[in-house]
Write an enzyme that holds these catalytic residues in place. Structure first.
Site, PDB file in Angstrom:
ATOM      1  N   LYS A  37      40.504  35.226  46.833  1.00 28.32           N
ATOM      2  CA  LYS A  37      40.426  34.897  48.144  1.00 28.32           C
ATOM      3  C   LYS A  37      39.681  33.558  49.014  1.00 28.32           C
ATOM      4  O   LYS A  37      40.238  33.352  49.700  1.00 28.32           O
ATOM      5  CB  LYS A  37      39.524  36.237  48.624  1.00 28.32           C
ATOM      6  CG  LYS A  37      40.004  37.701  48.160  1.00 28.32           C
ATOM      7  CD  LYS A  37      39.261  38.774  48.718  1.00 28.32           C
ATOM      8  CE  LYS A  37      37.609  38.727  48.102  1.00 28.32           C
ATOM      9  NZ  LYS A  37      37.647  38.666  46.694  1.00 28.32           N
ATOM     10  N   ARG A 112      35.115  45.702  53.599  1.00 32.45           N
ATOM     11  CA  ARG A 112      34.890  45.854  52.447  1.00 32.45           C
ATOM     12  C   ARG A 112      34.897  47.215  51.681  1.00 32.45           C
ATOM     13  O   ARG A 112      34.598  47.668  50.644  1.00 32.45           O
ATOM     14  CB  ARG A 112      33.610  45.233  51.739  1.00 32.45           C
ATOM     15  CG  ARG A 112      34.044  44.094  50.506  1.00 32.45           C
ATOM     16  CD  ARG A 112      32.694  43.361  50.217  1.00 32.45           C
ATOM     17  NE  ARG A 112      32.698  42.808  48.746  1.00 32.45           N
ATOM     18  CZ  ARG A 112      32.984  41.452  48.808  1.00 32.45           C
ATOM     19  NH1 ARG A 112      33.434  40.453  49.811  1.00 32.45           N
ATOM     20  NH2 ARG A 112      32.924  41.047  47.672  1.00 32.45           N
ATOM     21  N   ARG A 151      33.410  30.591  37.148  1.00 24.74           N
ATOM     22  CA  ARG A 151      33.410  30.058  38.317  1.00 24.74           C
ATOM     23  C   ARG A 151      32.013  29.064  38.549  1.00 24.74           C
ATOM     24  O   ARG A 151      30.958  29.602  38.184  1.00 24.74           O
ATOM     25  CB  ARG A 151      33.387  31.085  39.549  1.00 24.74           C
ATOM     26  CG  ARG A 151      33.319  30.672  40.858  1.00 24.74           C
ATOM     27  CD  ARG A 151      33.535  31.613  41.928  1.00 24.74           C
ATOM     28  NE  ARG A 151      32.874  32.677  42.028  1.00 24.74           N
ATOM     29  CZ  ARG A 151      33.388  33.666  42.825  1.00 24.74           C
ATOM     30  NH1 ARG A 151      34.415  33.698  43.829  1.00 24.74           N
ATOM     31  NH2 ARG A 151      32.541  34.815  42.769  1.00 24.74           N
ATOM     32  N   ARG A 184      26.851  30.885  40.755  1.00 21.62           N
ATOM     33  CA  ARG A 184      26.125  31.946  41.482  1.00 21.62           C
ATOM     34  C   ARG A 184      25.889  33.100  40.746  1.00 21.62           C
ATOM     35  O   ARG A 184      26.093  33.495  39.620  1.00 21.62           O
ATOM     36  CB  ARG A 184      27.320  32.784  42.503  1.00 21.62           C
ATOM     37  CG  ARG A 184      27.831  31.874  43.667  1.00 21.62           C
ATOM     38  CD  ARG A 184      28.978  32.469  44.268  1.00 21.62           C
ATOM     39  NE  ARG A 184      28.854  34.120  44.356  1.00 21.62           N
ATOM     40  CZ  ARG A 184      30.025  34.625  44.847  1.00 21.62           C
ATOM     41  NH1 ARG A 184      31.020  34.000  45.489  1.00 21.62           N
ATOM     42  NH2 ARG A 184      29.842  35.955  45.109  1.00 21.62           N
ATOM     43  N   ARG A 195      30.040  44.667  40.272  1.00 17.35           N
ATOM     44  CA  ARG A 195      30.729  44.325  41.534  1.00 17.35           C
ATOM     45  C   ARG A 195      32.333  44.724  41.316  1.00 17.35           C
ATOM     46  O   ARG A 195      33.025  45.210  42.348  1.00 17.35           O
ATOM     47  CB  ARG A 195      30.875  42.904  41.791  1.00 17.35           C
ATOM     48  CG  ARG A 195      29.333  42.328  42.207  1.00 17.35           C
ATOM     49  CD  ARG A 195      29.199  40.815  41.974  1.00 17.35           C
ATOM     50  NE  ARG A 195      30.168  39.911  42.853  1.00 17.35           N
ATOM     51  CZ  ARG A 195      30.640  38.795  42.208  1.00 17.35           C
ATOM     52  NH1 ARG A 195      30.232  38.304  41.194  1.00 17.35           N
ATOM     53  NH2 ARG A 195      31.661  38.086  42.943  1.00 17.35           N
TER      54      ARG A 195
HETATM   55  P1  ADP Z   1      33.795  37.672  45.821  1.00 16.65           P
HETATM   56  O1  ADP Z   1      34.351  36.476  46.560  1.00 16.65           O
HETATM   57  O2  ADP Z   1      33.171  37.111  44.379  1.00 16.65           O
HETATM   58  O3  ADP Z   1      34.118  39.094  46.095  1.00 16.65           O
HETATM   59  P2  ADP Z   1      31.877  37.396  48.123  1.00 16.65           P
HETATM   60  O4  ADP Z   1      31.346  36.135  48.190  1.00 16.65           O
HETATM   61  O5  ADP Z   1      32.812  38.027  49.128  1.00 16.65           O
HETATM   62  O6  ADP Z   1      32.042  37.688  46.383  1.00 16.65           O
HETATM   63  O7  ADP Z   1      30.753  38.541  48.301  1.00 16.65           O
HETATM   64  C1  ADP Z   1      29.408  38.172  47.577  1.00 16.65           C
HETATM   65  C2  ADP Z   1      28.507  39.434  47.811  1.00 16.65           C
HETATM   66  O8  ADP Z   1      28.216  39.167  49.317  1.00 16.65           O
HETATM   67  C3  ADP Z   1      28.913  40.817  47.387  1.00 16.65           C
HETATM   68  O9  ADP Z   1      28.853  41.381  46.451  1.00 16.65           O
HETATM   69  C4  ADP Z   1      28.071  41.489  48.718  1.00 16.65           C
HETATM   70  O10 ADP Z   1      26.675  41.744  48.156  1.00 16.65           O
HETATM   71  C5  ADP Z   1      27.897  40.818  49.721  1.00 16.65           C
HETATM   72  N1  ADP Z   1      29.161  41.039  50.842  1.00 16.65           N
HETATM   73  C6  ADP Z   1      30.227  39.947  50.975  1.00 16.65           C
HETATM   74  N2  ADP Z   1      30.924  40.666  51.979  1.00 16.65           N
HETATM   75  C7  ADP Z   1      30.437  41.660  52.399  1.00 16.65           C
HETATM   76  C8  ADP Z   1      30.908  42.758  53.101  1.00 16.65           C
HETATM   77  N3  ADP Z   1      32.058  42.716  53.886  1.00 16.65           N
HETATM   78  N4  ADP Z   1      30.279  43.698  53.075  1.00 16.65           N
HETATM   79  C9  ADP Z   1      29.205  44.111  52.425  1.00 16.65           C
HETATM   80  N5  ADP Z   1      28.571  43.357  51.480  1.00 16.65           N
HETATM   81  C10 ADP Z   1      29.435  41.904  51.506  1.00 16.65           C
HETATM   82  P1  ADP Z   2      37.166  35.381  45.335  1.00 17.42           P
HETATM   83  O1  ADP Z   2      36.807  34.420  46.762  1.00 17.42           O
HETATM   84  O2  ADP Z   2      38.255  36.245  45.463  1.00 17.42           O
HETATM   85  O3  ADP Z   2      36.015  35.727  44.606  1.00 17.42           O
HETATM   86  P2  ADP Z   2      37.642  32.611  44.217  1.00 17.42           P
HETATM   87  O4  ADP Z   2      38.735  32.026  45.152  1.00 17.42           O
HETATM   88  O5  ADP Z   2      36.352  32.038  44.288  1.00 17.42           O
HETATM   89  O6  ADP Z   2      37.875  34.262  44.522  1.00 17.42           O
HETATM   90  O7  ADP Z   2      38.188  32.397  42.776  1.00 17.42           O
HETATM   91  C1  ADP Z   2      37.373  32.762  41.373  1.00 17.42           C
HETATM   92  C2  ADP Z   2      37.514  31.978  40.310  1.00 17.42           C
HETATM   93  O8  ADP Z   2      38.979  31.640  40.041  1.00 17.42           O
HETATM   94  C3  ADP Z   2      37.273  30.364  40.894  1.00 17.42           C
HETATM   95  O9  ADP Z   2      36.447  29.849  39.582  1.00 17.42           O
HETATM   96  C4  ADP Z   2      38.581  29.634  41.131  1.00 17.42           C
HETATM   97  O10 ADP Z   2      38.505  28.259  40.938  1.00 17.42           O
HETATM   98  C5  ADP Z   2      39.338  30.598  39.894  1.00 17.42           C
HETATM   99  N1  ADP Z   2      40.749  30.820  40.666  1.00 17.42           N
HETATM  100  C6  ADP Z   2      41.202  31.011  41.805  1.00 17.42           C
HETATM  101  N2  ADP Z   2      42.450  31.135  41.982  1.00 17.42           N
HETATM  102  C7  ADP Z   2      42.742  31.009  40.565  1.00 17.42           C
HETATM  103  C8  ADP Z   2      44.209  31.056  39.873  1.00 17.42           C
HETATM  104  N3  ADP Z   2      45.351  31.385  40.873  1.00 17.42           N
HETATM  105  N4  ADP Z   2      44.368  30.837  38.977  1.00 17.42           N
HETATM  106  C9  ADP Z   2      43.240  30.617  38.039  1.00 17.42           C
HETATM  107  N5  ADP Z   2      42.209  30.436  38.492  1.00 17.42           N
HETATM  108  C10 ADP Z   2      41.830  30.580  39.858  1.00 17.42           C
END
Ligand code: ADP
Ligand code: ADP
Ligand code: ZN
Length: 242
Positions: A37, A112, A151, A184, A195
């Protein structure tokens, strides 16, 4: 369509290609942690001139600035739980009131759960706006674990890397800033499993929610980052052409 897009690009520059066709495109990227995302939201925001709104990034900024909101969010984030809805909603609505949001936005990590989706829908209606598109980035859990544990992010510019799939050019240093990349705390294996559980229990029901509203589309999130971006741009163009 292609011709209109080229004309728009000539007039407004490459960053405004599709937004020129329909201003105020509002979209949500749905998907599990690690689905891509953040990676894709940044690219779409760049290419389409949209505001990228990542709730995770906003929480992390509060954490590093040591604000009250950051202190509240920290313990939930470290445990892999959702931050309470009232805190999250207030932060999102505030950001959406910024002038940049008027150009349209791409939401990453929000909503979420169903309560957030419903509150967001009410707020949008009250503002005379709506969501145009919700795209699910579909990725199998086994792939997600590998992505999250590999990541790394730049503490300075927030660029995202992956040790195997998109490594930096030198050691573990940011290509742009040259500073060491960090992991992270919530990307360690213990928290990753929690998660993913929270995603399946709380967030996955949003797929059906947006399908019922007729705005859900799906993209194969296991394709290369470039292929995923192209697929997303194709969907946006489809909606923009309606
Ligand atoms: P990822 O991209 O790996 O899904 P995020 O950066 O979106 O992780 O989120 C990291 C953490 O921040 C989540 O595990 C949660 O604790 C919090 N968080 C992010 N977005 C939301 C949301 N919309 N509602 C509640 N908690 C959130
Ligand atoms: P999210 O925001 O949904 O948690 P990220 O965009 O941070 O996901 O991506 C999670 C991890 O996967 C990062 O280390 C990123 O570089 C890698 N990644 C993202 N898209 C791809 C893809 N299409 N193929 C392989 N690795 C990816
Ligand atoms: Zn950097």
């Amino acid at each position: 369509m292609i011709q209109r897009r080229e004309e728009a690009a000539l007039l407004l520059g490459p960053n405004a290609e599709v937004s020129a066709l329909r201003s105020g495109m509002n979209l949500v990227l749905l998907g599990a942690p690690g689905a891509g995302k953040g990676t894709q939201a940044k690219r779409l925001a760049d290419r389409l001139g949209l505001l990228h709104l990542s709730t995770g990034d906003l929480f992390r900024a509060h954490l590093s600035q040591g604000t009250e909101l950051g202190k509240t969010a920290r313990r939930y984030m470290e445990a892999g739980e959702l931050v309470p809805d009232d805190v999250t909603l207030a932060m999102v609505f505030d950001r959406l009131s910024a002038p940049e949001a008027a150009q349209g936005f791409v939401l990453d990590g929000f909503p979420r759960n169903l309560a957030q989706a419903e509150a967001f829908e009410r707020e949008m209606a009250a503002r005379g706006q709506r969501l145009d598109l919700a795209v699910l980035l579909a990725v199998a859990d086994s792939v997600l674990v590998e992505r999250l544990t590999g990541r790394r992010t730049c503490p300075q510019c927030q660029a995202t890397y992956h040790l195997v799939f998109s490594p930096p050019a030198h050691d573990e240093l940011c290509d742009r800033c040259g500073v060491p990349l960090v992991q992270r705390p919530d990307d360690r294996p213990e928290t990753v499993m929690r998660r993913l559980e929270v995603y399946h229990a709380e967030t996955a029901p949003l797929i059906a929610y947006y399908r019922r509203r007729g705005i859900l589309r799906e993209v194969n999130g296991e394709a290369s980052p470039e292929a995923v971006t192209e697929a997303l741009l194709g969907l946006v163009e489809g909606v923009a052409g309606d």
